[in-house]
Design an enzyme around this catalytic site. Structure first.
Site, PDB file in Angstrom:
ATOM      1  N   ALA A  67      -9.402 -54.031  16.175  1.00  0.00           N
ATOM      2  CA  ALA A  67      -8.475 -54.739  15.287  1.00  0.00           C
ATOM      3  C   ALA A  67      -7.316 -53.842  14.872  1.00  0.00           C
ATOM      4  CB  ALA A  67      -9.218 -55.235  14.054  1.00  0.00           C
TER       5      ALA A  67
ATOM      6  N   GLY B 217      -4.387 -53.466  16.590  1.00  0.00           N
ATOM      7  CA  GLY B 217      -3.063 -53.925  17.015  1.00  0.00           C
ATOM      8  C   GLY B 217      -2.236 -54.369  15.818  1.00  0.00           C
TER       9      GLY B 217
ATOM     10  N   ARG C 104       4.037 -60.140  16.779  1.00  0.00           N
ATOM     11  CA  ARG C 104       4.526 -61.499  17.063  1.00  0.00           C
ATOM     12  C   ARG C 104       4.155 -62.523  15.975  1.00  0.00           C
ATOM     13  NH1 ARG C 104       2.490 -62.186  23.062  1.00  0.00           N
ATOM     14  NH2 ARG C 104       1.378 -60.257  22.593  1.00  0.00           N
TER      15      ARG C 104
ATOM     16  N   GLY D 206      -5.545 -59.447  32.580  1.00  0.00           N
ATOM     17  CA  GLY D 206      -6.030 -58.570  33.640  1.00  0.00           C
ATOM     18  C   GLY D 206      -6.830 -59.408  34.641  1.00  0.00           C
TER      19      GLY D 206
ATOM     20  N   GLU E 236      -4.414 -54.965  35.619  1.00  0.00           N
ATOM     21  CA  GLU E 236      -3.607 -55.563  34.544  1.00  0.00           C
ATOM     22  C   GLU E 236      -2.458 -56.360  35.156  1.00  0.00           C
ATOM     23  OE1 GLU E 236      -4.230 -55.580  31.059  1.00  0.00           O
ATOM     24  OE2 GLU E 236      -6.070 -55.099  32.114  1.00  0.00           O
TER      25      GLU E 236
ATOM     26  N   ASN F 147      -1.907 -64.267  19.334  1.00  0.00           N
ATOM     27  CA  ASN F 147      -0.816 -63.297  19.197  1.00  0.00           C
ATOM     28  C   ASN F 147       0.305 -63.819  18.320  1.00  0.00           C
ATOM     29  OD1 ASN F 147      -1.887 -61.257  20.969  1.00  0.00           O
ATOM     30  ND2 ASN F 147      -1.519 -62.718  22.606  1.00  0.00           N
TER      31      ASN F 147
ATOM     32  N   ALA G   7      -7.742 -98.713 -30.952  1.00  0.00           N
ATOM     33  CA  ALA G   7      -6.657 -98.279 -30.064  1.00  0.00           C
ATOM     34  C   ALA G   7      -5.559 -97.590 -30.860  1.00  0.00           C
ATOM     35  CB  ALA G   7      -6.095 -99.474 -29.313  1.00  0.00           C
TER      36      ALA G   7
HETATM   37  C1  UD1 Z   1      -6.431 -56.850  27.188  1.00  0.00           C
HETATM   38  C2  UD1 Z   1      -7.044 -56.376  28.514  1.00  0.00           C
HETATM   39  C3  UD1 Z   1      -6.817 -57.444  29.598  1.00  0.00           C
HETATM   40  C4  UD1 Z   1      -7.390 -58.756  29.130  1.00  0.00           C
HETATM   41  C5  UD1 Z   1      -6.826 -59.150  27.757  1.00  0.00           C
HETATM   42  C6  UD1 Z   1      -7.552 -60.357  27.217  1.00  0.00           C
HETATM   43  C7  UD1 Z   1      -6.875 -53.944  28.501  1.00  0.00           C
HETATM   44  C8  UD1 Z   1      -6.097 -52.771  29.010  1.00  0.00           C
HETATM   45  N1  UD1 Z   1      -6.439 -55.124  28.885  1.00  0.00           N
HETATM   46  O1  UD1 Z   1      -5.003 -56.942  27.446  1.00  0.00           O
HETATM   47  O2  UD1 Z   1      -7.442 -57.047  30.825  1.00  0.00           O
HETATM   48  O3  UD1 Z   1      -7.118 -59.777  30.095  1.00  0.00           O
HETATM   49  O4  UD1 Z   1      -7.008 -58.083  26.808  1.00  0.00           O
HETATM   50  O5  UD1 Z   1      -6.975 -60.772  26.014  1.00  0.00           O
HETATM   51  O6  UD1 Z   1      -7.870 -53.769  27.834  1.00  0.00           O
HETATM   52  N2  UD1 Z   1      -6.092 -52.715  20.484  1.00  0.00           N
HETATM   53  C9  UD1 Z   1      -6.435 -51.696  19.632  1.00  0.00           C
HETATM   54  N3  UD1 Z   1      -5.914 -50.450  19.840  1.00  0.00           N
HETATM   55  C10 UD1 Z   1      -5.091 -50.179  20.894  1.00  0.00           C
HETATM   56  C11 UD1 Z   1      -4.746 -51.246  21.755  1.00  0.00           C
HETATM   57  C12 UD1 Z   1      -5.272 -52.485  21.533  1.00  0.00           C
HETATM   58  O7  UD1 Z   1      -7.198 -51.888  18.678  1.00  0.00           O
HETATM   59  O8  UD1 Z   1      -4.672 -49.021  21.021  1.00  0.00           O
HETATM   60  C13 UD1 Z   1      -6.666 -54.054  20.233  1.00  0.00           C
HETATM   61  C14 UD1 Z   1      -5.576 -55.058  19.877  1.00  0.00           C
HETATM   62  O9  UD1 Z   1      -5.475 -55.189  18.489  1.00  0.00           O
HETATM   63  C15 UD1 Z   1      -6.080 -56.326  20.501  1.00  0.00           C
HETATM   64  C16 UD1 Z   1      -6.956 -55.866  21.659  1.00  0.00           C
HETATM   65  O10 UD1 Z   1      -7.239 -54.519  21.434  1.00  0.00           O
HETATM   66  O11 UD1 Z   1      -6.918 -57.035  19.616  1.00  0.00           O
HETATM   67  C17 UD1 Z   1      -6.319 -56.086  23.019  1.00  0.00           C
HETATM   68  O12 UD1 Z   1      -5.157 -55.281  23.120  1.00  0.00           O
HETATM   69  P1  UD1 Z   1      -3.848 -55.749  23.835  1.00  0.00           P
HETATM   70  O13 UD1 Z   1      -2.895 -54.626  23.862  1.00  0.00           O
HETATM   71  O14 UD1 Z   1      -3.429 -57.024  23.269  1.00  0.00           O
HETATM   72  O15 UD1 Z   1      -4.390 -55.946  25.303  1.00  0.00           O
HETATM   73  P2  UD1 Z   1      -3.902 -57.045  26.298  1.00  0.00           P
HETATM   74  O16 UD1 Z   1      -2.621 -56.631  26.903  1.00  0.00           O
HETATM   75  O17 UD1 Z   1      -3.991 -58.382  25.684  1.00  0.00           O
HETATM   76 CA    CA Z   2      -3.796 -59.413  23.683  1.00  0.00          CA
END
Ligand code: UD1
Ligand code: CA
Length: 454
Positions: free
Chosen positions: A9, A11, A15, A137, A152, A225, A421
């Site tokens: 969690a 991220g 958006r 991915g 990816e 997102n 009343a």
């Molecule tokens: C990721 C997967 C992808 C998959 C998709 C499904 C990877 C590299 N890719 O891509 O294969 O199809 O999810 O939704 O894993 N997060 C962190 N710290 C970080 C990066 C991310 O906590 O450093 C958390 C984000 O908050 C998010 C989740 O991990 O909840 C996924 O990260 P995001 O960067 O959105 O990966 P996607 O590009 O969606």
């Molecule tokens: Ca994502």
């Protein structure tokens, strides 16, 4: 085998364009994170780790009740890096399940299926078949249909982009092997991030098998997102709730026009008209009728009650066969006994209304104890607040309050008493007596009305 769940969690959720951390936005009245946390609890996880980055204080404050380990990921260097922040603390023999705070509809049943076949030498991966796999991915399989790698979207070739089986990101693996792999994952890719997905290729090269499972519905693995996706998943959950209620014998006028923000329990043959909102825990008995546009929060409404349109009910208990509304406001601490009635434009707060008692029109009843078979006339106001303190009004069984009466609390109206009343009652009134305070009626004959000036 012990189970540790890691919920990512960290991220930022840019958006969403929100000051609230993304995972705190609600879906069906509960935060996204709450849905994922509850699901982890259903799996009877031995430990739950929440990896956070942005808005840590806000997150922890909102999730005080969670029995979880909070792990900060200071810089968001990718999903593998995020997992590592927590997994490095997990004993080797634990199974690690990776979930996402922004994928709120995942179901415990799906995860149980995923976890069922996990062994020391394999990895269990949740995949999904999407008609539009853009952004996800892709699952690359070899000639024997065995999983070979995840590519990816941004790194995929034109041929790979055509693959419709996608990585949900949800994976289960033994902690010992996971930690060994995480050390070997680099960031040599288009985004310059440490991808958790590289785990799959590493495992395949190590000769381990990757077993895959699919969720019952793709909504379970959809991430949120932006607010558009948030609204879309909200409708999906609402439809699920509505279908479950209907399967249990509840009639819903239009399953696309109901909002359950919490838990709604309802008995057979209860009918819910359009555009009603239920918040917190609401319990409806059998044969209850809820009119259009009602908002009902943390309340219990017993069998055969009729709630007419546009009524608002909060923290109240309604016994069997009560009628409320239209346009009634039942505020916290109200108890309506069997067969009682509260009509239009009546506001009731912290009041008990006895059996078969009625307040049918245009009334305010605050801090009252009202007996059985009482009739409250139109326009009755209890003056319960003196500007500093609240006071109580007691109205005993069988009393009749004439219309347009003010009852200045503290005050008691006796049993079978009648209040004329238009009275302002400031002292207790006797049982069985008529009490009134009203200027005597007089008549001025040949009264000349004012004339309009020329
Ligand atoms: C990721 C997967 C992808 C998959 C998709 C499904 C990877 C590299 N890719 O891509 O294969 O199809 O999810 O939704 O894993 N997060 C962190 N710290 C970080 C990066 C991310 O906590 O450093 C958390 C984000 O908050 C998010 C989740 O991990 O909840 C996924 O990260 P995001 O960067 O959105 O990966 P996607 O590009 O969606
Ligand atoms: Ca994502």
């Amino acid at each position: 085998m012990p189970l540790s769940v890691i919920i990512l969690a960290a991220g930022q959720g840019t958006r969403m364009k929100s000051s609230l951390p993304k995972v705190l936005h609600p879906v069906a009245g509960r935060t996204m994170l709450e849905h994922v946390y509850q699901c982890s609890c259903e799996l009877k996880a031995d430990a739950i780790y929440i990896v956070y980055g942005h808005g840590g204080e806000q997150l922890k404050a909102a999730c005080k009740k969670y029995q979880a380990h909070w792990v900060e990921q200071v810089e968001q260097l990718g999903t593998a890096h995020a997992v590592q922040q927590a997994s490095s603390k997990i004993p080797d023999d634990h199974t690690v399940l990776v979930l996402y705070g922004d994928v709120p509809l995942i179901k415990a049943a799906t995860l149980k299926k995923l976890l069922a076949d996990i062994k020391d030498d394999n990895i269990a991966l949740l995949t999904a078949l999407l008609t539009d796999p853009t952004g996800y991915g892709r699952i690359v399989r070899d000639n024997h249909d065995v999983v070979a790698a995840i590519v990816e979207h941004k790194d995929a070739s034109v041929a790979e982009q055509k693959i419709c089986e996608v990585n949900t990101g949800i994976v289960a693996i033994r902690a010992g092997y996971l930690n060994q792999c995480l050390k070997r994952i680099g960031n040599d890719n288009v985004q310059g991030e440490y991808y958790l997905t590289d785990l799959i290729e590493l495992a395949v090269n190590d000769g381990r098998t990757v077993i895959t499972t699919q969720p019952a519905s793709t909504a379970e693995v959809e991430g949120i997102n932006d607010r558009n996706q948030l609204a879309k998943l909200e409708r999906i959950v609402q439809q699920e709730y509505a279908f479950a209620l209907m399967a249990d014998g509840v009639s819903i006028a239009d399953p696309a026009r109901i909002d359950i923000r919490g838990e709604l329990n309802a008995g057979n043959d209860t009918y819910i008209d359009v555009n009603c909102i239920f918040e917190g825990e609401v319990n409806l008995g059998t044969g209850v009728s809820i009119g259009a546009g009602c908002v009902i929060k943390n309340s219990t409404i017993a069998c055969d009650c009729v709630i007419k349109p546009y009524s608002i009910i909060e923290n109240a208990m309604l016994a069997k066969g009560v009628e409320v509304g239209p346009y009634a406001r039942i505020r916290p601490g109200t108890q309506l006994a069997a067969g009682s009635r509260v009509g239009n434009f009546v506001e009731i707060k912290n009041t008990s209304l006895g059996k078969n008692s009625k307040a049918s029109h245009l009334t305010y009843l605050g801090d009252c104890e009202i007996g059985d078979n009482v009739n409250i006339g139109a326009g009755t106001i209890t003056c319960n607040y003196d500007g500093a303190n609240k006071h109580k009004t007691v109205i005993k069984d069988g009393a009749f309050i004439g219309s347009d009466t003010q009852l200045v609390a503290p005050v008691t109206i006796g049993e079978n008493a009648t209040i004329g009343a238009g009275s302002t009652i400031t002292r207790d009134s006797d049982d069985n007596a008529l009490t009134l305070s009203r200027a005597a009626q007089k008549t001025i004959k040949n009264w000349q009305r004012p004339q309009k000036k020329k």
